[in-house]
Design a protein around this motif. Sequence first.
Motif, PDB file in Angstrom:
ATOM      1  N   ARG A 554       0.853  -1.090   0.040  1.00 36.33           N
ATOM      2  CA  ARG A 554      -0.049  -0.121  -0.037  1.00 36.33           C
ATOM      3  C   ARG A 554       0.971   1.266  -0.105  1.00 36.33           C
ATOM      4  O   ARG A 554       0.536   2.192   0.719  1.00 36.33           O
ATOM      5  CB  ARG A 554      -0.783  -0.017   1.091  1.00 36.33           C
ATOM      6  CG  ARG A 554      -1.945  -1.226   1.281  1.00 36.33           C
ATOM      7  CD  ARG A 554      -2.987  -1.214   2.424  1.00 36.33           C
ATOM      8  NE  ARG A 554      -3.910  -2.325   2.412  1.00 36.33           N
ATOM      9  CZ  ARG A 554      -5.011  -2.318   1.446  1.00 36.33           C
ATOM     10  NH1 ARG A 554      -5.223  -1.464   0.735  1.00 36.33           N
ATOM     11  NH2 ARG A 554      -5.538  -3.474   1.679  1.00 36.33           N
ATOM     12  N   ARG A 555       1.782   1.187  -0.893  1.00 35.35           N
ATOM     13  CA  ARG A 555       2.576   2.372  -0.986  1.00 35.35           C
ATOM     14  C   ARG A 555       2.420   3.182  -2.185  1.00 35.35           C
ATOM     15  O   ARG A 555       1.765   2.844  -3.025  1.00 35.35           O
ATOM     16  CB  ARG A 555       4.340   2.018  -1.256  1.00 35.35           C
ATOM     17  CG  ARG A 555       4.999   1.556   0.118  1.00 35.35           C
ATOM     18  CD  ARG A 555       6.356   1.385   0.069  1.00 35.35           C
ATOM     19  NE  ARG A 555       6.781   0.525  -1.410  1.00 35.35           N
ATOM     20  CZ  ARG A 555       7.277   0.595  -2.493  1.00 35.35           C
ATOM     21  NH1 ARG A 555       7.437   1.935  -2.727  1.00 35.35           N
ATOM     22  NH2 ARG A 555       7.450  -0.050  -3.188  1.00 35.35           N
ATOM     23  N   ASP A 556       2.644   4.609  -2.119  1.00 35.04           N
ATOM     24  CA  ASP A 556       2.414   5.432  -3.274  1.00 35.04           C
ATOM     25  C   ASP A 556       3.222   5.309  -4.335  1.00 35.04           C
ATOM     26  O   ASP A 556       4.441   4.951  -4.083  1.00 35.04           O
ATOM     27  CB  ASP A 556       2.262   7.026  -2.714  1.00 35.04           C
ATOM     28  CG  ASP A 556       1.162   7.186  -1.764  1.00 35.04           C
ATOM     29  OD1 ASP A 556       0.309   6.499  -1.865  1.00 35.04           O
ATOM     30  OD2 ASP A 556       1.228   8.117  -1.143  1.00 35.04           O
ATOM     31  N   VAL A 557       2.884   5.241  -5.603  1.00 35.14           N
ATOM     32  CA  VAL A 557       3.590   5.142  -6.975  1.00 35.14           C
ATOM     33  C   VAL A 557       3.347   6.282  -7.708  1.00 35.14           C
ATOM     34  O   VAL A 557       2.152   6.465  -7.917  1.00 35.14           O
ATOM     35  CB  VAL A 557       3.611   3.961  -7.392  1.00 35.14           C
ATOM     36  CG1 VAL A 557       4.299   3.965  -8.886  1.00 35.14           C
ATOM     37  CG2 VAL A 557       4.109   2.787  -6.714  1.00 35.14           C
ATOM     38  N   SER A 558       4.290   7.120  -8.321  1.00 33.42           N
ATOM     39  CA  SER A 558       3.974   8.032  -9.193  1.00 33.42           C
ATOM     40  C   SER A 558       4.873   8.000 -10.527  1.00 33.42           C
ATOM     41  O   SER A 558       5.856   7.378 -10.380  1.00 33.42           O
ATOM     42  CB  SER A 558       4.115   9.579  -8.683  1.00 33.42           C
ATOM     43  OG  SER A 558       3.259   9.676  -7.429  1.00 33.42           O
ATOM     44  N   MET A 559       4.382   8.591 -11.687  1.00 31.40           N
ATOM     45  CA  MET A 559       5.260   8.403 -12.778  1.00 31.40           C
ATOM     46  C   MET A 559       5.352   9.860 -13.324  1.00 31.40           C
ATOM     47  O   MET A 559       4.311  10.616 -13.502  1.00 31.40           O
ATOM     48  CB  MET A 559       4.466   7.842 -13.964  1.00 31.40           C
ATOM     49  CG  MET A 559       5.216   7.426 -15.249  1.00 31.40           C
ATOM     50  SD  MET A 559       4.415   6.665 -16.528  1.00 31.40           S
ATOM     51  CE  MET A 559       4.348   4.928 -15.749  1.00 31.40           C
ATOM     52  N   LEU A 560       6.534  10.154 -13.705  1.00 35.23           N
ATOM     53  CA  LEU A 560       6.952  11.339 -14.361  1.00 35.23           C
ATOM     54  C   LEU A 560       7.662  11.215 -15.976  1.00 35.23           C
ATOM     55  O   LEU A 560       8.057  10.110 -15.886  1.00 35.23           O
ATOM     56  CB  LEU A 560       8.234  11.972 -13.628  1.00 35.23           C
ATOM     57  CG  LEU A 560       7.916  12.414 -12.070  1.00 35.23           C
ATOM     58  CD1 LEU A 560       9.207  13.107 -11.479  1.00 35.23           C
ATOM     59  CD2 LEU A 560       6.539  13.240 -12.101  1.00 35.23           C
ATOM     60  N   ILE A 561       7.101  11.919 -16.712  1.00 29.28           N
ATOM     61  CA  ILE A 561       7.703  12.035 -18.216  1.00 29.28           C
ATOM     62  C   ILE A 561       8.126  13.241 -18.216  1.00 29.28           C
ATOM     63  O   ILE A 561       7.656  14.098 -18.207  1.00 29.28           O
ATOM     64  CB  ILE A 561       6.541  11.614 -19.153  1.00 29.28           C
ATOM     65  CG1 ILE A 561       5.841  10.333 -18.767  1.00 29.28           C
ATOM     66  CG2 ILE A 561       6.950  11.715 -20.653  1.00 29.28           C
ATOM     67  CD1 ILE A 561       4.743  10.032 -19.822  1.00 29.28           C
ATOM     68  N   LEU A 562       9.534  12.955 -18.832  1.00 25.90           N
ATOM     69  CA  LEU A 562      10.394  14.486 -18.979  1.00 25.90           C
ATOM     70  C   LEU A 562      10.728  14.636 -20.386  1.00 25.90           C
ATOM     71  O   LEU A 562      11.079  13.565 -21.069  1.00 25.90           O
ATOM     72  CB  LEU A 562      11.748  14.121 -17.955  1.00 25.90           C
ATOM     73  CG  LEU A 562      11.602  14.063 -16.652  1.00 25.90           C
ATOM     74  CD1 LEU A 562      11.490  12.678 -16.241  1.00 25.90           C
ATOM     75  CD2 LEU A 562      12.585  14.841 -15.772  1.00 25.90           C
TER      76      LEU A 562
END
Length: 687
Positions: A554-562
């Motif tokens: 139950r951890r947070d995950v985020s995605m970044l596109i650069l």
Amino acid sequence: MTTASWRSGLPRRRLRTVRAGAALSMLTPLACLPYLATTWSAGHRPAMAAVCAAMLLLAGVAVIRAGSVERSRHRASVQMFGLILNAAGFTALGLLDGGVNSPLGALLPLLIILLAVGMPVRPFLVVAALGAAGYWGTALFGGTDQLGYALIYTVHVAGISALTMRYSAAMVSLKRRLSDLSRIDPLTGCLNRRGFEERMTAELAEADRTGAGAVLLLVDLDGFKEINDRYGHQAGDDLLAWTGRTLADQLRTHDAVGRVGGDEFAAVLGGIDAEGVPVVLERMHAALRGVAAAGIGYACYPSEASTPAALRELADQRVYHDKAEHDRQVPAAAAVAGARGDGPRRKSATVARHERRRRAITDSGRVSIFTSGIALCYLALSATAHPHRWLMTALLVVSCVAGLATLSASGWLNRNLAVGKIMMVVSVVQFGLCVAVICLDGGVEGALGFGMLTAMPLVALVTPQVGRTLLPLTAACYLAIAVFVGVSTPWYVVAHLGGALVVSLAFAGRGRIAAAQRRQLRELSRVDVLTQCLNRRGFMERSYAELAHARRTRRDVSMLILDLDGFKEVNDSEGHAAGDELLCWVGATLKERLHPHDVVGRLGGDEFIVLLASHAAEQTTDVADALADALAERIDVSIGAGILGRHGADLDELYTHADAELYRQKLARGRGRSRRPSAPGEGLLAA
């Protein structure tokens, strides 16, 4: 290691192989000498000593003349003849020593198992057939009551050899596919930078050898940044895949096409000179025109440049000269749509996750089923009057069922994090059943005693972690059975156990080398050649694992596109070398600024992607701003973000949201043109 260096080192490796084989051939006759010296009063010892001396002489000649053998056109025939002579020598020693159940009767079966791990199938079958003939000749003429013993051993050795060859072939296939993956661009199916550089080096070496010349072509797409901005990254990816297919279709089947940068392709043509270049250039321009127009440059080897670097520099200059001579326009939407629907992408080799581990699990089950089945057949056919027949049968049935359970549950075991401990427990239980059966059968000299040893090499090869525990345990139990149950001569134990340990160590060494090669190739297949960040394939595999772990914990995950702003201008004004250096700096800066658990990848061109696995969702914007500030030292960057659970439930949905946000940000800053956002199904997975 490059293809050229691999080829240059091939003679040395062959020489080492020839010498190692000859040295190994000396080991057995040398080991027999103490046995002969301590049992000289027994029969045929002078003849056996003569056989050992002849084998030592032939092996010594082979060591001395290894260089001549390696250079000979008949190297394979000479090595085959040497193996046949060794098999004949082992047959003679077993026959003179008293038959297949004598101390030296195990030499021939162990030789066959040893050859199964690395010998080609057809030569192996020839040697194995001759070995079987010699073994049965020894059984027929070596003494009485040896046929049942010989039958059990023959079937057992044949089965273990077949399983060994099957596993070795599967690992060769895995290594070949990993090697292909490490040289293939996952998006276009063309060679990647590493694969193309190796191929170009090989083509230039071939040109030097034949004097036929070679040509390097560089292809740089026009306005590809605008294509990405207007139609979306997925459209750009599809156009790149179309370009790779189109270039390959316009060239000969043996010409090499590679994607060496974001929108830069290269091709190397062997056996062609400057006079043939204009025809090729015109054909390529015509094929790309209207869809993916490009500047194309060339350089001829060796007439115009004599090194790969000089070839690239000259071809790059001609690329920009060609660009200046034609009108560079972004293709129309209809042309891009037509290219996107023009045929499927090339399918590259595939490697399933934990493929080798699953193969090891299934083969462990097969070994258990096979050895238990052979023992059951022996009890049913040759031991009907054995006093412990039914107890032995019950133990063997349990062992066989355990093997079947391992085989049927291989998929579940492969996914289980505790698979190593589970397989260790299963192996120890099956080994205990094997020890009990051998004790009930009369000890190590019984018909089933050798079966305790024949599986050792395969265990060492297939499951090295289990083998490190099981092999010493096997040796200790074998010695204990010999001491407490009894044995006619200690030399029987020394010959059988010593031979099995030597073969097992050889298998273990081969397994370690192969495993190291697979690890290196697997790493290469997942890493971007230029920036050393993960490539598309590596990013997907690592991100799947991080996503599964995040869901469990139950951890947070985020995605970044650069997306780097103005990168095309850097390439155009300062050259591709400067652009490559900038991309490497960006990749290194991202990895330096992020946590080791965060996943950094380069999808292609000037597009990087990050999976934040060690930051809370509320920190996503702060992390993106910090990365933008760090990169602003050399180049501006636009960043889109997506948060798991808020903007999508999987990687594809996160990518789609982050991609749309990225271009909204670009449009707001005046750095990109308006275009439709990525539609569902056109995200990361679709690439």
